[in-house]
Design an enzyme around this catalytic site. Structure first.
Site: not given
Ligand code: UD1
Ligand code: MG
Length: 473
Positions: A18, A83, A88-89, A147, A165, A238
């Protein structure tokens, strides 16, 4: 509370779609520093044993940007893990596991959440205490997209059971206003086991870090929600809109802190600090000023409207008049006590002005030293010059410091008077007390006390008849 070694994990692999930018999201700047650098600075204040940055999208750029870090983050021992792909996180933190010793607490941060305060994280770490899973949470009027913190009962103090989530949440769960911030502290030995149990059977087919909460509950490990009310501390970036919003929050907080120290700001909403600004007592700053890098303003310094000042030390009592541009870059700029600069002046790297120096409108100074009381008040250039005390440097005069290949020095000794519109062709020395006649091009040294005039002598032709236009053609 026992002390546990701290390992910080910073997630920074996401694409940041975004932002609609070719720059990785975590490298976008807030207050002059990359988002990720804010997070590292905060981690640097926690006495962490190390920080592990998880990069993915733009990993090379992200890793390079971390190399030259300064400030609180400078001493932080840094590791990078990649990664790829991003699943996912939970998958992200799995990549960091080999770097995380079992005796520590892992603090999970996001590289795109720049305004978290160290004290908040310290409180979260105290809740974890090496034995509990501690989640940083927040109540939000509009929790869409986040979440949700699911508790065992309706009371605010009821046991935390899970994080669900948004995309996986039921209607009832979507009505929950307490959200997970994305920040948690977890005993590493427990984290390792929980991450091994993750699956991606959910709405996004991702490995959710947040699923470890239900494993903690299953294993009888206490889960604590440390709730804060300051939303900006956990707000992520974002989009350009969110970046600009957080920039305003950040600037407002800096302005408030400056005013609390006694700095008088004409309008706290019209100040931008993109670096470190330190101020003595009774400093006044008018509207629309931008400070970059390291800037120090001494006691009683006044900065007029619309100045841009970077990497400079301005001594006590100096006045920077409106529309002045100062950028010391790596060499720095120094402005002496009681000096007057501007309006519309430009001070470049290596400009060192002594006490009570006057630099007026449309005067440019670069890599030059001006001793006490020297003046260049109008339309002039001083580059690679050494200027003595009380020198008066006339309007429109310049140092020709560059011959097309190298730079050369001009030395103007004390009490010299350089008239208007002179060219001092370097290398050249004007001796103490000498006078240079207006319009001179000086290519050889001028002895002390001499008058040097180097221009065509004036010729007057009496009764000069100007040509007339032919008629009748
Ligand atoms: C995540 C949380 C959610 C919380 C929110 C707060 C999870 C599953 N969900 O959601 O509960 O309310 O943050 O902002 O954790 N990232 C990686 N690798 C990945 C995916 C993400 O490094 O494979 C990093 C992203 O760059 C970012 C962070 O992790 O810095 C969070 O990822 P994002 O996709 O924004 O998670 P949300 O869906 O917002
Ligand atoms: Mg986020």
């Amino acid at each position: 509370m026992a002390m546990h070694p701290l390992d910080v994990v910073i997630m920074a692999a996401g694409k940041g779609t975004r932002m609609k930018s070719s720059l990785p999201k975590v490298l976008h700047r807030l207050g002059g520093r990359a988002l990720l650098v804010h997070v590292m600075d905060c981690a640097g204040q926690l006495s962490a044993r190390q920080a592990v940055v998880i990069s993915g999208h733009g990993a090379t750029e992200v890793e390079a940007a971390c190399a030259g870090r300064t400030g609180a983050a400078a001493d932080l021992s840094l590791k990078f893990v990649r990664q790829e792909p991003q699943l996912g996180t939970g998958h992200a933190v799995q990549q960091a596991l080999p770097a995380l010793p079992d005796d520590g607490i892992t603090l999970v941060l996001s590289g795109d959440v720049p305004l978290t305060q160290a004290a908040t994280l310290q409180a979260l770490l105290a809740e974890c205490d090496g034995q509990r899973l501690a989640l940083l949470t927040l109540r939000m009027d509009d929790p869409t997209g986040y979440g949700r913190i699911v508790r065992a009962g309706a009371q605010a103090s009821a046991q935390v059971r899970a994080i669900v989530e948004h995309k996986d949440a039921s209607e009832a769960e979507r009505a929950i206003h307490e959200i997970y911030s994305g920040i948690m502290a977890v005993p590493t030995r427990l984290l390792r086991g929980w991450l091994a149990r993750l699956d991606n059977k959910n709405a996004q087919n991702e490995y959710y870090l947040t699923d470890i909460v239900k494993f903690a509950v299953q294993d009888g490990v206490a889960v604590v929600a440390h709730q804060i009310s300051d939303a900006a501390q956990v707000a992520g970036v974002n989009s350009p809109v969110q970046l600009a919003e957080l920039e305003r929050v950040y600037q407002q907080r800096l302005a408030t802190a400056l005013m609390e120290q006694g700095v008088r700001l004409a309008d706290p909403a019209r100040l931008d600090v993109r670096g470190l600004l330190t101020c003595g007592q009774d400093v006044e700053i008018d509207v629309n000023c931008v400070f970059e890098g390291r800037v120090s303003l001494g006691q009683g310094v006044c900065v007029g409207a619309n100045c841009v000042i970077a990497n400079a030390v301005i001594a006590a009592g100096a006045v920077i008049h409106p529309f002045t541009h100062i950028d010391g870059e790596k060499l720095g700029v120094q402005v002496g006590e009681g000096a007057l600069v501007g309006p519309f002046a430009r001070l470049r790297p290596g400009a060192h002005l002594g006490a009570e120096v006057h630099i007026g409108n449309f005067v440019e100074v670069k890599n030059s030293t001006l001793a006490k009381g020297a003046k260049a008040n109008h339309l002039a250039y001083l580059g690679d010059a050494t200027v003595g005390e009380r020198v008066n440097y006339g309007a429109g005069s310049i140092t020709a410091n560059y011959d097309g290949a190298s730079k050369h020095r001009t030395v103007i000794e004390a009490d010299v008077h350089v008239g208007s519109n002179c060219v001092l062709v370097a290398p050249v020395t004007i001796g103490t007390g000498a006078t240079v006649g207006g319009g001179s091009t000086i290519t050889a040294d001028v002895p002390a006390g001499a008058l040097s005039v180097a221009r065509g002598r004036q010729v007057n032709i009496a009764n000069w008849a100007r040509p007339v236009k032919p008629t009748g053609v």
